[in-house]
Motif scaffolding. Structure first.
Motif, PDB file in Angstrom:
ATOM      1  N   GLN A 130      33.016  51.908  55.572  1.00 17.41           N
ATOM      2  CA  GLN A 130      31.495  52.297  55.440  1.00 17.41           C
ATOM      3  C   GLN A 130      31.590  53.121  54.053  1.00 17.41           C
ATOM      4  O   GLN A 130      30.585  52.835  52.997  1.00 17.41           O
ATOM      5  N   LEU A 131      32.691  53.924  53.695  1.00 14.36           N
ATOM      6  CA  LEU A 131      32.498  54.728  52.460  1.00 14.36           C
ATOM      7  C   LEU A 131      32.603  53.635  51.243  1.00 14.36           C
ATOM      8  O   LEU A 131      31.743  53.734  50.393  1.00 14.36           O
ATOM      9  N   LEU A 132      33.394  52.575  51.209  1.00 14.75           N
ATOM     10  CA  LEU A 132      33.720  51.571  50.142  1.00 14.75           C
ATOM     11  C   LEU A 132      32.399  50.848  50.222  1.00 14.75           C
ATOM     12  O   LEU A 132      31.930  50.478  49.012  1.00 14.75           O
ATOM     13  N   SER A 133      31.702  50.264  51.139  1.00 12.71           N
ATOM     14  CA  SER A 133      30.492  49.575  51.218  1.00 12.71           C
ATOM     15  C   SER A 133      29.331  50.466  50.541  1.00 12.71           C
ATOM     16  O   SER A 133      28.874  49.881  49.585  1.00 12.71           O
ATOM     17  N   SER A 134      29.342  51.773  50.736  1.00 10.27           N
ATOM     18  CA  SER A 134      28.299  52.383  50.221  1.00 10.27           C
ATOM     19  C   SER A 134      28.429  52.428  48.668  1.00 10.27           C
ATOM     20  O   SER A 134      27.461  52.607  47.869  1.00 10.27           O
ATOM     21  N   VAL A 135      29.780  52.845  48.393  1.00 14.74           N
ATOM     22  CA  VAL A 135      29.769  53.073  46.776  1.00 14.74           C
ATOM     23  C   VAL A 135      29.850  51.879  45.982  1.00 14.74           C
ATOM     24  O   VAL A 135      29.044  51.807  44.920  1.00 14.74           O
ATOM     25  N   ILE A 136      29.955  50.712  46.581  1.00 11.07           N
ATOM     26  CA  ILE A 136      29.795  49.611  45.988  1.00 11.07           C
ATOM     27  C   ILE A 136      28.292  49.166  45.913  1.00 11.07           C
ATOM     28  O   ILE A 136      27.851  48.670  44.799  1.00 11.07           O
ATOM     29  N   LYS A 137      27.519  49.330  46.811  1.00  9.88           N
ATOM     30  CA  LYS A 137      25.979  49.182  46.925  1.00  9.88           C
ATOM     31  C   LYS A 137      25.326  50.101  45.975  1.00  9.88           C
ATOM     32  O   LYS A 137      24.329  49.902  45.244  1.00  9.88           O
ATOM     33  N   GLY A 138      25.948  51.352  45.710  1.00  8.46           N
ATOM     34  CA  GLY A 138      25.300  52.534  44.967  1.00  8.46           C
ATOM     35  C   GLY A 138      25.509  52.416  43.344  1.00  8.46           C
ATOM     36  O   GLY A 138      24.880  52.753  42.621  1.00  8.46           O
ATOM     37  N   LEU A 139      26.838  51.911  43.140  1.00  9.22           N
ATOM     38  CA  LEU A 139      27.141  52.016  41.562  1.00  9.22           C
ATOM     39  C   LEU A 139      26.268  51.470  40.823  1.00  9.22           C
ATOM     40  O   LEU A 139      26.022  51.771  39.564  1.00  9.22           O
ATOM     41  N   GLY A 154      39.405  68.688  35.285  1.00  9.90           N
ATOM     42  CA  GLY A 154      39.670  67.639  34.769  1.00  9.90           C
ATOM     43  C   GLY A 154      38.559  66.395  35.265  1.00  9.90           C
ATOM     44  O   GLY A 154      37.341  66.770  35.566  1.00  9.90           O
ATOM     45  N   GLY A 155      39.045  65.067  35.097  1.00  8.48           N
ATOM     46  CA  GLY A 155      37.541  64.223  35.492  1.00  8.48           C
ATOM     47  C   GLY A 155      37.666  63.903  36.965  1.00  8.48           C
ATOM     48  O   GLY A 155      38.489  63.285  37.430  1.00  8.48           O
ATOM     49  N   ALA A 156      36.324  64.150  37.521  1.00  5.24           N
ATOM     50  CA  ALA A 156      36.236  63.971  38.787  1.00  5.24           C
ATOM     51  C   ALA A 156      34.490  63.572  38.869  1.00  5.24           C
ATOM     52  O   ALA A 156      33.868  64.328  38.221  1.00  5.24           O
ATOM     53  N   TYR A 157      34.427  62.580  39.407  1.00  2.00           N
ATOM     54  CA  TYR A 157      33.057  61.731  39.330  1.00  2.00           C
ATOM     55  C   TYR A 157      32.548  61.864  40.819  1.00  2.00           C
ATOM     56  O   TYR A 157      33.110  61.435  41.664  1.00  2.00           O
ATOM     57  N   ASP A 181      23.200  53.558  47.587  1.00  3.71           N
ATOM     58  CA  ASP A 181      21.926  53.012  46.899  1.00  3.71           C
ATOM     59  C   ASP A 181      20.717  53.895  47.057  1.00  3.71           C
ATOM     60  O   ASP A 181      19.624  53.636  46.552  1.00  3.71           O
ATOM     61  N   ARG A 182      20.840  54.869  47.931  1.00  2.00           N
ATOM     62  CA  ARG A 182      19.828  55.576  48.314  1.00  2.00           C
ATOM     63  C   ARG A 182      19.993  57.181  47.521  1.00  2.00           C
ATOM     64  O   ARG A 182      19.038  57.969  47.424  1.00  2.00           O
ATOM     65  N   GLY A 183      20.874  57.006  46.583  1.00  2.00           N
ATOM     66  CA  GLY A 183      21.174  58.385  45.884  1.00  2.00           C
ATOM     67  C   GLY A 183      21.797  59.337  46.707  1.00  2.00           C
ATOM     68  O   GLY A 183      21.836  60.504  46.160  1.00  2.00           O
ATOM     69  N   THR A 184      22.276  59.291  48.054  1.00  2.00           N
ATOM     70  CA  THR A 184      23.136  60.222  48.605  1.00  2.00           C
ATOM     71  C   THR A 184      24.540  60.260  48.260  1.00  2.00           C
ATOM     72  O   THR A 184      25.289  59.216  48.115  1.00  2.00           O
ATOM     73  N   SER A 185      24.908  61.577  48.068  1.00  2.00           N
ATOM     74  CA  SER A 185      26.297  61.656  47.685  1.00  2.00           C
ATOM     75  C   SER A 185      27.445  61.155  48.694  1.00  2.00           C
ATOM     76  O   SER A 185      27.289  61.802  49.911  1.00  2.00           O
ATOM     77  N   VAL A 186      28.325  60.223  48.157  1.00  2.87           N
ATOM     78  CA  VAL A 186      29.379  59.841  49.312  1.00  2.87           C
ATOM     79  C   VAL A 186      30.641  59.863  49.132  1.00  2.87           C
ATOM     80  O   VAL A 186      31.455  59.725  50.059  1.00  2.87           O
ATOM     81  N   ALA A 187      31.146  59.788  47.836  1.00  6.43           N
ATOM     82  CA  ALA A 187      32.326  59.999  47.254  1.00  6.43           C
ATOM     83  C   ALA A 187      32.786  60.738  46.252  1.00  6.43           C
ATOM     84  O   ALA A 187      31.955  61.017  45.270  1.00  6.43           O
ATOM     85  N   GLY A 200      42.457  55.411  40.578  1.00  6.62           N
ATOM     86  CA  GLY A 200      42.484  56.821  40.801  1.00  6.62           C
ATOM     87  C   GLY A 200      42.133  57.117  42.407  1.00  6.62           C
ATOM     88  O   GLY A 200      42.049  55.974  43.154  1.00  6.62           O
ATOM     89  N   SER A 201      42.044  58.099  42.841  1.00  7.41           N
ATOM     90  CA  SER A 201      41.507  58.589  44.252  1.00  7.41           C
ATOM     91  C   SER A 201      40.301  58.516  44.509  1.00  7.41           C
ATOM     92  O   SER A 201      39.490  58.986  43.665  1.00  7.41           O
ATOM     93  N   LEU A 202      39.733  58.074  45.671  1.00  7.01           N
ATOM     94  CA  LEU A 202      38.541  57.999  46.173  1.00  7.01           C
ATOM     95  C   LEU A 202      38.520  58.732  47.333  1.00  7.01           C
ATOM     96  O   LEU A 202      39.088  58.364  48.496  1.00  7.01           O
ATOM     97  N   GLN A 203      37.652  59.736  47.589  1.00  4.00           N
ATOM     98  CA  GLN A 203      37.740  60.780  48.689  1.00  4.00           C
ATOM     99  C   GLN A 203      36.541  60.629  49.332  1.00  4.00           C
ATOM    100  O   GLN A 203      35.240  61.089  48.626  1.00  4.00           O
ATOM    101  N   LYS A 204      35.924  60.766  50.580  1.00  2.79           N
ATOM    102  CA  LYS A 204      34.967  60.896  51.217  1.00  2.79           C
ATOM    103  C   LYS A 204      34.193  62.249  50.653  1.00  2.79           C
ATOM    104  O   LYS A 204      34.969  63.186  50.828  1.00  2.79           O
ATOM    105  N   PHE A 205      32.964  62.335  50.289  1.00  4.78           N
ATOM    106  CA  PHE A 205      32.265  63.481  50.056  1.00  4.78           C
ATOM    107  C   PHE A 205      31.943  64.213  51.091  1.00  4.78           C
ATOM    108  O   PHE A 205      31.207  63.471  52.127  1.00  4.78           O
TER     109      PHE A 205
END
Length: 375
Positions: A40-49, A62-65, A70-76, A147-152
């Motif tokens: 679900q996390l990866l799917s949400s990121v792909i739709k939102g980017l 450091g660099g953390a993004y 797609d709704r603008g909700t923070s997910v990762a 890099g690392s992708l962590q659930k928000f």
């Protein structure tokens, strides 16, 4: 179209390309990891980017993004490998103008530039059954940035916003055990998130990039929780059982599959066996942590002596030695067992005095007896 690739450390290349239509269950997560949450996390990121580009966070060096759906909700939270605090490619450019990254540069003693991302995944992978509450974390490549992708994790504040009395003992113990296993060099109040629910505070540990060093030098080691009163409270039955079931053989395989250097894997095994022996010997969290920390002396606290964990490391061979585990187990049983026995004798003596000598009991309760301070 944004390209997101899952990095598979078990192979020299990684070819599993995530698109909303091909998130299949053949992804190689460790047994406890929540595949459904990761999917679900990866799917949400792909739709939102395509709609919401990554947002560079102001917190941290450091660099953390922040990534949104797609709704603008923070997910990762995405942390590229070569945008770590001391990296010359760090977008905040705090430390260097040299445009060429170097694996010889250390971000923390014993941790090289570019290694923090794998350690984020390692902390999650070692968190059996989600016991310590590390958010789902995987390694990805986003448009050439690995890099690392962590659930928000939504939260209300950070742990240093409240006093330690606001937290349940178990909530603290679960994080502390992970810190000791991975020799976490960066456990401060800001990387323990607090989520409030039904009048209770739940703690969420994040930021494990500065763990699993190749040296067990406790100079940079400190734990936010060490002076909290819960650190001196006994472990409950479930926690003891959890520690007893930690399998260093399994942990070794996990870390090696993530590309963690063997010196770092060796130190994880040492730190874990010391923890297991301490818990088995009846020691509390505070007492166990003292075996990891250096003793600081001198009027200006400018001198330090090696910790017990460092001394143990000096007595055991390389992890590739066929006798490594046998020798390590023997040394740990001897060194930690001796300390655990001394603590038990001290506790027994203390209890005997409390029960049988009212004068000394009053003396102890006023803090004037050495038994009280050394326990």
């Amino acid at each position: 179209m944004t390209r997101i690739t899952l990095v598979n450390f078990n192979k020299s290349d990684f070819t599993f390309h995530f698109q909303p239509s091909n998130l299949e269950s053949n992804t190689d997560f460790t047994s406890h990891q929540n595949y459904k949450v990761a999917k679900q996390l990866l799917s949400s990121v792909i739709k939102g980017l395509p709609i919401h580009p990554p947002k560079l966070l102001s917190d941290g060096d450091g660099g953390a993004y922040l990534l949104r759906d797609d709704r603008g909700t923070s997910v990762a939270i995405f942390k590229p490998m070569f945008e770590e605090p001391f990296s010359p490619l760090n977008p905040k450019r705090l430390y260097s103008d040299n445009p060429t990254p170097s694996n010889d540069l250390e971000t923390k003693r014993g941790i090289r530039l570019g290694e923090a991302a794998a350690r984020e995944i390692a902390a999650y992978s070692l968190d059996y059954l989600g016991f310590s509450g590390v958010p789902v974390t995987i390694m990805v490549d986003i448009d050439g940035k690995q890099g690392s992708l962590q659930k928000f994790e939504a939260h209300d504040c950070e742990s240093w916003d409240f006093g330690p009395s606001s937290y349940d003992k178990q909530q603290i113990h679960k994080i502390a055990l992970l810190d000791l296993r991975i020799f976490n060099l960066d456990r401060h109040g800001g990387n323990i998130l607090v989520r409030q629910s039904n009048g209770k505070n739940f703690l969420i540990p994040i930021d494990h990039g500065f763990s699993l060093p190749d040296v067990l030098d406790g100079t940079d080691l400190w734990f936010e929780w060490i002076n909290w009163p819960q650190a001196k409270m006994p472990f409950d039955k479930n926690t003891k059982m959890y520690v007893a079931n930690i399998n260093v053989g399994r942990d070794t395989e996990v870390l090696r599959s993530l590309g963690i250097r063997k010196e770092c894997v060796r130190n994880m095994v040492i730190a874990t066996l010391v923890l297991k022996k301490g818990v088995d010997g009846g020691m509390n969290l505070y007492q166990i942590a003292q075996m990891y920390l250096r003793k600081v002396t001198g009027k200006k606290q400018q001198h330090s002596s090696p910790s017990l964990v460092e001394k143990i490391a000096e007595k055991v061979p390389d992890i590739d030695s066929p006798d490594f585990l046998d020798i390590l187990s023997g040394v740990v049983n001897e060194e930690v067992g001796k300390i655990a026995d001394d603590k038990k004798k001290l506790t027994t003596s203390f209890v005997h005095i409390i029960e049988n000598d009212s004068a000394k009991r009053e003396d102890l309760l006023r803090g004037r007896n050495q038994l009280r301070t050394s326990a």
